[in-house]
Design a protein around this motif. Structure first.
Motif, PDB file in Angstrom:
ATOM      1  N   THR A 153      29.245 -15.977  23.863  1.00 44.10           N
ATOM      2  CA  THR A 153      28.023 -15.174  23.869  1.00 44.10           C
ATOM      3  C   THR A 153      27.294 -15.183  25.210  1.00 44.10           C
ATOM      4  O   THR A 153      26.497 -14.287  25.494  1.00 44.10           O
ATOM      5  N   ALA A 333      17.348 -12.201  11.827  1.00 46.58           N
ATOM      6  CA  ALA A 333      17.274 -12.649  13.222  1.00 46.58           C
ATOM      7  C   ALA A 333      17.878 -14.041  13.393  1.00 46.58           C
ATOM      8  O   ALA A 333      18.201 -14.448  14.500  1.00 46.58           O
ATOM      9  N   PRO A 337      24.238 -11.343  14.757  1.00 44.56           N
ATOM     10  CA  PRO A 337      24.234  -9.906  14.465  1.00 44.56           C
ATOM     11  C   PRO A 337      25.663  -9.362  14.345  1.00 44.56           C
ATOM     12  O   PRO A 337      26.591  -9.892  14.943  1.00 44.56           O
ATOM     13  N   GLY A 340      27.183  -8.455  17.524  1.00 46.02           N
ATOM     14  CA  GLY A 340      26.870  -9.345  18.635  1.00 46.02           C
ATOM     15  C   GLY A 340      25.476  -9.212  19.211  1.00 46.02           C
ATOM     16  O   GLY A 340      25.015 -10.137  19.877  1.00 46.02           O
ATOM     17  N   PHE A 341      24.800  -8.083  18.980  1.00 43.15           N
ATOM     18  CA  PHE A 341      23.515  -7.863  19.641  1.00 43.15           C
ATOM     19  C   PHE A 341      22.389  -7.674  18.650  1.00 43.15           C
ATOM     20  O   PHE A 341      22.441  -6.781  17.801  1.00 43.15           O
ATOM     21  N   HIS A 342      21.342  -8.501  18.773  1.00 43.48           N
ATOM     22  CA  HIS A 342      20.119  -8.261  18.025  1.00 43.48           C
ATOM     23  C   HIS A 342      19.320  -7.125  18.662  1.00 43.48           C
ATOM     24  O   HIS A 342      18.747  -6.292  17.976  1.00 43.48           O
ATOM     25  N   ALA A 343      19.259  -7.150  19.999  1.00 42.02           N
ATOM     26  CA  ALA A 343      18.283  -6.310  20.697  1.00 42.02           C
ATOM     27  C   ALA A 343      18.518  -4.834  20.420  1.00 42.02           C
ATOM     28  O   ALA A 343      17.609  -4.089  20.103  1.00 42.02           O
TER      29      ALA A 343
ATOM     30  N   GLY B  37      19.493 -10.361  24.228  1.00 39.02           N
ATOM     31  CA  GLY B  37      19.863  -9.376  23.214  1.00 39.02           C
ATOM     32  C   GLY B  37      20.699  -9.987  22.110  1.00 39.02           C
ATOM     33  O   GLY B  37      20.605  -9.608  20.950  1.00 39.02           O
ATOM     34  N   ARG B  38      21.527 -10.933  22.471  1.00 34.25           N
ATOM     35  CA  ARG B  38      22.382 -11.580  21.475  1.00 34.25           C
ATOM     36  C   ARG B  38      21.627 -12.667  20.711  1.00 34.25           C
ATOM     37  O   ARG B  38      21.836 -12.855  19.511  1.00 34.25           O
ATOM     38  N   ALA B  39      20.779 -13.415  21.425  1.00 33.98           N
ATOM     39  CA  ALA B  39      20.075 -14.538  20.794  1.00 33.98           C
ATOM     40  C   ALA B  39      18.899 -14.044  19.955  1.00 33.98           C
ATOM     41  O   ALA B  39      18.410 -14.774  19.085  1.00 33.98           O
ATOM     42  N   GLY B  40      18.439 -12.847  20.234  1.00 31.39           N
ATOM     43  CA  GLY B  40      17.265 -12.340  19.528  1.00 31.39           C
ATOM     44  C   GLY B  40      15.961 -12.772  20.168  1.00 31.39           C
ATOM     45  O   GLY B  40      14.876 -12.461  19.682  1.00 31.39           O
ATOM     46  N   VAL B 322      22.241 -20.508  22.543  1.00 28.25           N
ATOM     47  CA  VAL B 322      22.025 -19.326  21.695  1.00 28.25           C
ATOM     48  C   VAL B 322      22.025 -19.725  20.224  1.00 28.25           C
ATOM     49  O   VAL B 322      21.187 -19.267  19.439  1.00 28.25           O
TER      50      VAL B 322
END
Lengths: 446, 446
Positions: A153, A333, A337, A340-343, B37-40, B322
């Motif tokens: 990640t 959260a 995700p 791979g991406f939350h954002a 973006g991945r970690a939130g 992360v």
């Protein structure tokens, strides 16, 4: 900020109790205590949907409710998570949508379903705040989805390239090791159970394309773009090219490749390609899978294991169930995700590059009238802007009896458009005695 | 049951800003948006402890507090997680204990620390309800800890066997490829920066033993038992044996092996061992690492990548960060347990088997007076209950100029005690002209 641990068992509903479903049930039962010890709670199958209830009862015994109706499992009030192990893309889509709408997490190993309907399904999972887990959808025994979206990640992923179809790797291994043609090797694979009676899905590259589509979505946070993938199987591959590649120090593997280019576009493609014989990937043989991932920090890492099998798939499905068992009750959260991406759920701007823009090295085999034509062919290609790196004549060892002379060419990296144009025009060259073959030489070190 | 997502950045304190620390800082900065973006949420280094503050400032710039005192970082009120990147086992233990007592999560890539003080440190993490993450402690670029304790969580792990020290693998690759002796290959490794000026830690197998100790603890849920590991390096390995192994179809690799035996005991050992040349592990060359894991459901899977390097280690450290960023605020039952098991933190009853009980195939090289002594040696070994599978004479190609004849023996699986006794007794046999060499042949398929 601390919540009490969920201590009651996670209740699983399964749709389908065939190869994948039965394997999952069997491994869950056999390693019950170990898995509960790791998950922090039990994992119990409470209901199973199957076509043949008598056969299903033979697998799951008593104490598990059985039904003919998958929708009953999908919406069952006592089910926390639905495992879809039925396959297919039509009804399976509806079952998963119904399960998620009912607030249930879902687990599937159905690569075709996700490659075709993934964008809709992942959006539904986000909308309902549930997990849609799919470790078993790619290279079942290998936790590659977890490696990509969690282990790596920190990295900007540059490319993923893998042998992700066991049937075709078995066939290619036979072709090389025993000098067989494609048809003979396929027949052996079918006789030994490594290929289906109707092998089209595997040998035409469709199965690998489903998988590389999912790998690309994970690696780059892009939508699932199966329809845009360029897919070439191994049905047209000749034993002669396997032997000529060997002469040059390469082996031919069916690769699924997803490569992010500096312009932001993604190459998404499946094709037989040359891999240096000294490369670890060239030694992934038989029905095994191997996937290379290039990250900007980790460098190249590789993941190897069986790509099919009942308990091998169960290993992935249960890993997903354990993740769900731990993280059920957290908010989205706090879970990994889906892509791979939350954002941004997915970056819709990332598109698949057309074939013409694909940029790799190439192998060409040019049948000629006489050995001395090698010079004319090399000079002609250079004049067409093909960056020729090496030219050689196929040796007697590589050629079948009665074959005419063959000029072998390796190029430096070049756009596919240039190669396609040159291959087309070369057919009219007076030195050329037959159809020109071109294959990609995959660049696996940079 | 749902908590609001933590949206403020995760605040990191770093102890040490050398190779690992600087790499972590650099990758966090370069891939900042992607990682957030991945970690939130963002991941921000807020304070760094270093010996040389001027040099540290050169790495981290302004905006990060600097201190000479690691304890200030460990107990810093604004820090959520402490990254220990200083190395060593004495003070590092105290820093981590202090950080965890202060309620902070900790991340470390310090394999020596965990192999020696792991039981105390993991117990402290449990007591304080914090994460102690250590993906970077084994084969840095490869997410092997995650693969073992999450990806393969459905499996009863049967064994783990890996090339987990890059320095020795570089030396062994040189010895084979260029026919060098150990001393020459070591000198080359030092000249090229693949071995330290004082290489003892690597070439005597200690570093690999630290790592395999952690792999065993994860694979089997056992305590960290570094003191009980059997550790043999490559300093006594002769080029002659590399060549003789090659003749028999094997390559010699320094392997860390952890194998659960049916009696519940665990073999925990590091030694140079023969690997079939056709096995994928034999093709893990140069300074690269490769780790095989056998699970009862997944079968054999393999994980390959760089085992050292600044950003390669950063890749693992940030993956841990992360995970912490996502799961900070959950309770311990919702996080992956340190050694894989919630139900029992570790199973104290699992012990390491003594050398005598280790059960593998063996390679023996027996210098004899004359070629015809091969029959006497084979017969004598069989009479000593050594299960001889193959006997051969070393060919001229394998032997250095002036060497006397050498009988090569491969055995079936046998207890080390039997082999040790036979090797000892064989010295007195009238056919034998010098010291007998024995090496293990690792069994990697079952």
């Amino acid at each position: 900020m601390t919540m009490p641990a969920a201590t009651r068992p996670l209740r699983v509903g399964m749709i389908g109790i065939g190869t994948v479903g039965a394997g999952t049930f069997r491994v869950l039962a056999r390693n019950q205590a170990t898995i509960a010890g790791r998950a922090g709670r039990g994992i119990e199958v409470v209901v199973v949907a199957a076509r043949n209830l008598a056969r299903a009862a033979g697998v799951v015994g008593t104490g598990v409710a059985l039904t003919n109706d998958p929708m009953q499992v999908a919406t069952h009030p006592e089910v926390d998570v639905v495992v879809e192990a039925a396959g297919g893309t039509g009804p399976a889509r509806e079952w998963l949508l119904a399960a998620m709408a009912a607030g249930k997490h879902v687990v599937t190993a159905n690569k075709a379903l996700l490659a075709v309907h993934g964008n809709e399904l992942f959006a539904a999972a986000r909308a309902h705040g549930v997990a849609l887990a799919y470790e078993g959808a790619v290279a079942v025994s290998i936790p590659i989805i977890k490696a990509l979206r969690e282990g790596l990640t920190a990295n900007r992923i540059e490319w993923v390239a893998g042998i992700i179809n066991g049937t075709t790797n078995f066939i290619l291994t036979k072709m090389r090791d025993e000098g067989l043609g494609f048809a003979e090797a396929l027949a052996q694979a079918q006789a030994l159970g490594y290929a289906e009676a109707d092998p089209a899905f595997d040998i035409e590259g469709v199965d690998a394309a489903h998988k590389v589509t999912l790998l690309a979505a994970n690696a780059f946070g892009m939508p699932v773009r199966f329809a845009d993938a360029q897919v070439e199987g191994i049905t047209a591959l000749q034993g002669l090219d396997v032997a000529c590649a060997e002469q040059l120090g390469y082996r031919i593997k069916l690769l699924g490749v997803a490569r992010k280019r500096d312009n932001g576009g993604v190459e998404l493609r499946v094709q037989p390609a040359l891999v240096p014989a000294t490369h670890l990937l060239a030694h992934v043989n038989g029905s095994m899978n191997g996937i290379l991932v290039k990250g900007d920090a980790a460098g190249v890492t590789m993941y190897y294991g069986a790509g099919a099998g009942s308990e091998q798939t169960a290993s992935a499905v249960i890993a997903d169930l354990v993740d769900v068992a731990r993280l059920d009750g957290t908010n989205a959260a706090q879970r990994v995700p889906h892509l791979g991406f939350h954002a941004h759920a997915v970056d819709d701007t990332i598109a698949v590059l057309p074939r013409a823009a694909v940029h790799t090295r190439h192998y060409l085999r040019v049948p000629v009238h006489a050995a001395q034509d090698i010079e004319a062919v090399g000079a002609w290609l250079a004049a067409q802007q093909v960056p020729v790196a090496q030219v050689a004549l196929a040796t007697d060892k590589a050629l079948p009896p009665g074959s005419g002379p063959q000029v072998l060419v390796l190029t430096d990296a070049v756009a596919q458009a240039t190669v396609d144009l040159a291959v087309h025009a070369l057919a009219a060259h007076k030195a050329v005695a037959g159809p020109v073959t071109s294959l990609r030489v995959e660049m696996l070190d940079s």
